[in-house]
Scaffold this active site. Sequence first.
Site, PDB file in Angstrom:
ATOM      1  N   ASP A   1      -4.838  -6.558   5.170  1.00 23.57           N
ATOM      2  CA  ASP A   1      -6.444  -6.993   5.266  1.00 23.57           C
ATOM      3  C   ASP A   1      -5.834  -8.562   4.598  1.00 23.57           C
ATOM      4  O   ASP A   1      -6.745  -9.285   5.771  1.00 23.57           O
ATOM      5  CB  ASP A   1      -7.238  -6.285   5.309  1.00 23.57           C
ATOM      6  CG  ASP A   1      -7.451  -4.918   5.926  1.00 23.57           C
ATOM      7  OD1 ASP A   1      -7.218  -4.855   7.318  1.00 23.57           O
ATOM      8  OD2 ASP A   1      -7.925  -3.893   5.107  1.00 23.57           O
TER       9      ASP A   1
ATOM     10  N   PHE B   1      -5.243   3.409  14.639  1.00 24.98           N
ATOM     11  CA  PHE B   1      -5.075   4.872  13.545  1.00 24.98           C
ATOM     12  C   PHE B   1      -6.480   4.607  12.541  1.00 24.98           C
ATOM     13  O   PHE B   1      -6.673   3.049  12.199  1.00 24.98           O
ATOM     14  CB  PHE B   1      -4.094   4.596  12.074  1.00 24.98           C
ATOM     15  CG  PHE B   1      -3.663   5.643  12.961  1.00 24.98           C
ATOM     16  CD1 PHE B   1      -2.672   5.888  14.721  1.00 24.98           C
ATOM     17  CD2 PHE B   1      -3.322   7.269  12.146  1.00 24.98           C
ATOM     18  CE1 PHE B   1      -2.030   7.380  14.640  1.00 24.98           C
ATOM     19  CE2 PHE B   1      -2.070   8.581  12.961  1.00 24.98           C
ATOM     20  CZ  PHE B   1      -1.867   7.861  14.204  1.00 24.98           C
TER      21      PHE B   1
ATOM     22  N   LYS C   1     -14.487   1.286  15.141  1.00 23.61           N
ATOM     23  CA  LYS C   1     -12.662   0.423  15.041  1.00 23.61           C
ATOM     24  C   LYS C   1     -12.240   0.685  16.709  1.00 23.61           C
ATOM     25  O   LYS C   1     -11.902   0.192  17.155  1.00 23.61           O
ATOM     26  CB  LYS C   1     -12.285   1.257  13.823  1.00 23.61           C
ATOM     27  CG  LYS C   1     -12.551   0.690  12.626  1.00 23.61           C
ATOM     28  CD  LYS C   1     -11.439   1.143  12.102  1.00 23.61           C
ATOM     29  CE  LYS C   1     -11.744   0.400  10.474  1.00 23.61           C
ATOM     30  NZ  LYS C   1     -10.735   0.997   9.033  1.00 23.61           N
TER      31      LYS C   1
ATOM     32  N   LYS D   1       9.166 -17.336  -9.483  1.00 26.83           N
ATOM     33  CA  LYS D   1       8.776 -16.463  -9.820  1.00 26.83           C
ATOM     34  C   LYS D   1       7.528 -16.730 -10.793  1.00 26.83           C
ATOM     35  O   LYS D   1       7.682 -18.268 -11.388  1.00 26.83           O
ATOM     36  CB  LYS D   1      10.000 -15.698 -11.076  1.00 26.83           C
ATOM     37  CG  LYS D   1       9.469 -14.167 -11.405  1.00 26.83           C
ATOM     38  CD  LYS D   1       9.709 -13.874 -12.126  1.00 26.83           C
ATOM     39  CE  LYS D   1       9.447 -12.515 -12.625  1.00 26.83           C
ATOM     40  NZ  LYS D   1      10.166 -11.935 -14.152  1.00 26.83           N
TER      41      LYS D   1
ATOM     42  N   LYS E   1     -11.998  -2.138  18.673  1.00 24.47           N
ATOM     43  CA  LYS E   1     -10.789  -3.057  18.728  1.00 24.47           C
ATOM     44  C   LYS E   1     -10.640  -2.331  20.530  1.00 24.47           C
ATOM     45  O   LYS E   1      -9.108  -2.904  20.788  1.00 24.47           O
ATOM     46  CB  LYS E   1      -9.784  -2.386  18.231  1.00 24.47           C
ATOM     47  CG  LYS E   1      -9.763  -2.670  16.790  1.00 24.47           C
ATOM     48  CD  LYS E   1      -8.742  -2.583  15.287  1.00 24.47           C
ATOM     49  CE  LYS E   1      -9.445  -2.578  14.294  1.00 24.47           C
ATOM     50  NZ  LYS E   1      -8.546  -2.486  13.475  1.00 24.47           N
TER      51      LYS E   1
ATOM     52  N   ASN F   1       0.770  -0.934  -0.040  1.00 27.81           N
ATOM     53  CA  ASN F   1      -0.086  -0.623   0.296  1.00 27.81           C
ATOM     54  C   ASN F   1       0.709   1.527   0.311  1.00 27.81           C
ATOM     55  O   ASN F   1       2.310   0.953  -0.121  1.00 27.81           O
ATOM     56  CB  ASN F   1      -1.395  -0.038   1.260  1.00 27.81           C
ATOM     57  CG  ASN F   1      -0.052  -0.345   2.589  1.00 27.81           C
ATOM     58  OD1 ASN F   1       0.495   1.232   2.819  1.00 27.81           O
ATOM     59  ND2 ASN F   1      -0.616  -0.896   3.178  1.00 27.81           N
TER      60      ASN F   1
HETATM   61  O1  PMT Z   1       3.017   6.359   6.727  1.00 33.69           O
HETATM   62  P1  PMT Z   1       1.807   7.913   6.016  1.00 33.69           P
HETATM   63  O2  PMT Z   1       2.396   7.520   4.627  1.00 33.69           O
HETATM   64  O3  PMT Z   1       2.832   8.276   7.275  1.00 33.69           O
HETATM   65  O4  PMT Z   1       0.520   7.713   5.767  1.00 33.69           O
HETATM   66  C1  PMT Z   1      -0.345   7.583   7.335  1.00 33.69           C
HETATM   67  C2  PMT Z   1      -1.604   7.012   6.844  1.00 33.69           C
HETATM   68  C3  PMT Z   1      -2.118   7.214   6.438  1.00 33.69           C
HETATM   69  C4  PMT Z   1      -1.255   5.031   7.129  1.00 33.69           C
HETATM   70  C5  PMT Z   1      -1.904   6.614   8.792  1.00 33.69           C
HETATM   71  O5  PMT Z   1      -2.351   8.307   9.293  1.00 33.69           O
HETATM   72  C6  PMT Z   1      -3.055   5.068   9.108  1.00 33.69           C
HETATM   73  O6  PMT Z   1      -4.767   5.670   8.431  1.00 33.69           O
HETATM   74  N1  PMT Z   1      -2.239   4.589   9.419  1.00 33.69           N
HETATM   75  C7  PMT Z   1      -3.744   3.786   9.689  1.00 33.69           C
HETATM   76  C8  PMT Z   1      -4.047   2.704   8.145  1.00 33.69           C
HETATM   77  C9  PMT Z   1      -4.711   1.125   8.195  1.00 33.69           C
HETATM   78  O7  PMT Z   1      -4.352  -0.183   8.175  1.00 33.69           O
HETATM   79  O8  PMT Z   1      -5.876   1.533   8.576  1.00 33.69           O
HETATM   80  P2  PMT Z   1      -7.063   0.353   8.783  1.00 33.69           P
HETATM   81  O9  PMT Z   1      -8.790   1.379   9.152  1.00 33.69           O
HETATM   82  O10 PMT Z   1      -7.329  -0.256   8.020  1.00 33.69           O
HETATM   83  O11 PMT Z   1      -6.966   0.178  10.233  1.00 33.69           O
HETATM   84  C10 PMT Z   1      -7.431   0.056  11.485  1.00 33.69           C
HETATM   85  C11 PMT Z   1      -6.308   0.295  12.686  1.00 33.69           C
HETATM   86  O12 PMT Z   1      -6.384  -1.053  12.843  1.00 33.69           O
HETATM   87  C12 PMT Z   1      -4.598   0.354  12.522  1.00 33.69           C
HETATM   88  O13 PMT Z   1      -4.159   1.156  13.362  1.00 33.69           O
HETATM   89  C13 PMT Z   1      -4.315  -0.609  11.843  1.00 33.69           C
HETATM   90  O14 PMT Z   1      -2.869  -0.222  12.007  1.00 33.69           O
HETATM   91  C14 PMT Z   1      -5.415  -1.751  12.415  1.00 33.69           C
HETATM   92  N2  PMT Z   1      -4.560  -2.837  11.630  1.00 33.69           N
HETATM   93  C15 PMT Z   1      -5.256  -3.033  10.057  1.00 33.69           C
HETATM   94  C16 PMT Z   1      -5.381  -4.156   9.421  1.00 33.69           C
HETATM   95  C17 PMT Z   1      -4.645  -5.408   9.935  1.00 33.69           C
HETATM   96  N3  PMT Z   1      -5.054  -6.838   9.492  1.00 33.69           N
HETATM   97  N4  PMT Z   1      -4.032  -5.261  11.942  1.00 33.69           N
HETATM   98  C18 PMT Z   1      -4.294  -3.940  12.352  1.00 33.69           C
HETATM   99  O15 PMT Z   1      -3.157  -3.464  13.789  1.00 33.69           O
END
Ligand code: PMT
Length: 405
Positions: free
Chosen positions: A280, A324, A338, A290, A342, A211
Site C-alpha cells: 500500500d 482478494f 472493498k 546503501k 473497487k 510482505n
Molecule cells: O501468496 P500466498 O502466500 O498464497 O498468500 C495468499 C494471499 C494471502 C496473499 C491472498 O490470499 C490474498 O489475500 N491476496 C490479497 C492481499 C491484499 O493485498 O489484500 P488487500 O485487502 O490489501 O487488497 C485488496 C485487493 O486490492 C487485492 O486484490 C489487492 O491485490 C488489490 N490491491 C491492493 C493494494 C494496491 N495498492 N493495489 C491493489 O491492486
Amino acid sequence: MAGIAGKNIVLGVTGGIAAYKAVELTSRLKKAGAEVHVIMTRAAQKFVTELTFREISGHAVATDMWGKLQEFHVEHIALAQLADLVVIAPATANFIAKAAAGIADDLLTTTLLATKAPIFVAPAMNTNMYENPLTQRNLESLRRFGVHVMEPAEGQLACGVSGKGRLPEPSALANEILHFFGRTQSLKGRRILVTAAGTREPIDPVRYIGNRSSGKMGYAIAAEAAMRGAEVLLVSGPSALQAPAGVKLLRVESAAEMRDAVWKEYEAVDAVIMSAAVADYRVKAAASEKIKKTQDEWMLPLVKNPDILYELGQHKKGQILIGFAAETQNVLEYARGKLEKKNLDYIVANDVTEDGAGFNTDTNRILMISRTGEVERFPLMRKTELADIILDRLEALDDETSCKI
Ligand code: PMT
C-alpha cells in the site's frame, strides 16, 4: 466426456501393491475414449504383468529404455511428445523422490523429464512413508514445478496400518482425469490475467519493504485457468514458485512495475484476478546507495501507492474483476467495502490470522462475495481446490451477465 476422447494418456505404473488398481484405471480411461499408453517400472512388473496392461489398453506396454516397441522408435521421447497428459498411479515414495530430484534412470523418469504435457502424480504408500518430511518435501517440490499431486485416500493399508497413503479408487482417479479434460475446454479462447505474490518496495539497493505472500494462491489460480484452456498471463512479484505449465509468467518487483504490466494487458483480457499482495505504501525517495547505519532511530517517509485494482474497476470495459481481501478482523464487512469501492464482480476474502489460511500456506479458508451480494463460505481447503472454485464462479458469471467471459 467429449474432452477426453482421442486424448493420449501416458500412464506410469510404479512398484506398489496398488498397481492392480491401475489396471481398472486403464480400463475406465479407455472406455471414456482415451488412448492409454502404459509405462511400467521394473518393480511394477513384480505386481502386475505387462500382458494385463497390453490387453486392457490395446497398446504395447513400454518397460525399459532398451526394448524395441513396434510403435515407437525412441520410446521416452516418443511417449513424452505423444502425451496429452502423463499420470503416475501408483507413485511410490522412491519414484517421487527420483522425480523431485530430476533423476532419469529408467524409461518412466526419463519420459517425465522429456514431456511438456501436464503431469498428475498419485502417491500410494505406507502412512509413515507418506508423512515422512522427506516425502512431503519431495511432493512439495513437484507441486512447485507445476505437477498436480492427487490426494491419497485414508484407510486400511496393505501393510495393516490405517492412515493416509492409499491410492484412491480407480473411479475417483478417473473422475479427476475426466474433469481435467472436461475443463480444458471451458475457458478456451479466453485471456485471463492473474497477479500473485507480494511486491517489494525498495529502500536502497539492498533493502526493501515486503510482505509474506508466497504466490501459492495466485499460481494455483493461474495453473487451473491454463488447465481449462485459457490463455493466462501471470504477473508475479518475487516468488520461489515456477511458472505453471502453459502459463506466461511475467516477473515484477514493485507495485509500480506490477501496475505497468497489468495496464499493458488490461484492454486485451477478459478477466483479471488480483491475488497479489500489493504494497500500500512505498518509500518516498529510495536511496541509490546503501544507507549507512549511523542513526539510532530512522524515520522513513512513505507515500501511498496507486491502488491497481481500484483503477481497473474505474476503467472496466466488460472485463470480469476478481479481487482478494486479506483481513485480520471484520472480514465480511471490510471485504464487502472493498468489493463495492473497487467495482468488483467478486471478492475472495481470507482471515490471514487463521491457522492454515492466508500467507505462505498450501491451504486457505475463504469466503466469496459476489457483486449481487451472495456470500459463500468454504472450509479449510487446498489452494489448488479453491482455485477450482474461484474459476467456477468466474465462468458462472458468463451465464448471468453480459461480462466478457
Ligand atoms: O501468496 P500466498 O502466500 O498464497 O498468500 C495468499 C494471499 C494471502 C496473499 C491472498 O490470499 C490474498 O489475500 N491476496 C490479497 C492481499 C491484499 O493485498 O489484500 P488487500 O485487502 O490489501 O487488497 C485488496 C485487493 O486490492 C487485492 O486484490 C489487492 O491485490 C488489490 N490491491 C491492493 C493494494 C494496491 N495498492 N493495489 C491493489 O491492486
